[in-house]
Design an enzyme around this catalytic site. Sequence first.
Site, PDB file in Angstrom:
ATOM      1  N   HIS A  45      52.675 -65.223  79.311  1.00  0.00           N
ATOM      2  CA  HIS A  45      52.640 -66.148  78.506  1.00  0.00           C
ATOM      3  C   HIS A  45      51.848 -66.051  77.114  1.00  0.00           C
ATOM      4  O   HIS A  45      51.279 -65.072  76.931  1.00  0.00           O
ATOM      5  CB  HIS A  45      51.972 -67.390  79.016  1.00  0.00           C
TER       6      HIS A  45
ATOM      7  N   GLU B 208      49.592 -68.668  88.355  1.00  0.00           N
ATOM      8  CA  GLU B 208      48.390 -67.888  88.138  1.00  0.00           C
ATOM      9  C   GLU B 208      47.407 -67.926  89.420  1.00  0.00           C
ATOM     10  O   GLU B 208      47.758 -68.962  90.288  1.00  0.00           O
ATOM     11  CB  GLU B 208      47.855 -68.205  87.017  1.00  0.00           C
TER      12      GLU B 208
END
Length: 282
Positions: A23, A135
């Site tokens: 990201h 994550e």
Amino acid sequence: MDSGAGPSLFPLHRCKTIHLVRHGQGIHNVDGEKNYKSYLKPEYFDAELTPLGWQQVDNLRKHVRACGLYKKIDLVITSPLLRTMQTAVGVFGGEGYTDRLDVVPLMVANAADSGRAAISSLDSPPIIALELCREHLGVHPCDKRRNISDYQFLFPAIDFSLVESNEDILWKANVRETKEEVAARGLQFLNWLWTRKEKEIAIVTHRGFLFHTLTAFGNDCHPLVKKEICRSFTNCELRSMVLVDRSMTGSDSSTTDYPGKVPYGVDLPSDVANENFEKENP
């Protein structure tokens, strides 16, 4: 040639091309760069992209179009966190959205106070959210997600059907996944990819998830290739790799192989004929 020192051959239909994307810069990355303990701050809950992060997304968007990758992508898989979904729709979404009854936007205007225009789903590859590529789970508020019902309002055209719970039941305030658990989840994710029919897949995820997953690979390669596979991702970096099905996990048949012998005819090769002759005439 089974040695890691030489080339390897695999049937094409047992391979997928995956395009791994971290990201863009999130608000937590800025403070976290200076002080790791900043990741514990509650205000970074489900951290969104910074203005710089959006610039990184815009530049990656230009790159995937300029190199022709955009037209090759069959599917985009994203971690269901705000910063990854913003990156996914920003990079792989359609052009500027115009209000139409027959086209749902990938992202509504000013989603999460981003100040960004709405993003169209027209001519965009399908985007699905999946928990497996999240994550490191636990402790850090930036890695805790919102309710899926909140995301569905912000990202109407993202497919959330594979996320089983509306609330985030995976993130624990006092327990953080070990590196080994993240790596195991990463391998589970890669095995899951073989249940998909798509051959060219973009995956928008996180640095920790990518690092711990990829560390398990490349041990049969030259050390420099291993290093290339495993090095950490920068914000909005894209890296393309080939995923090989060594264990027959996938069931896809080849779309390009051709059986030959149509119409049927004898085709004894000369070397076999010679061997047969030698056997019959010692």
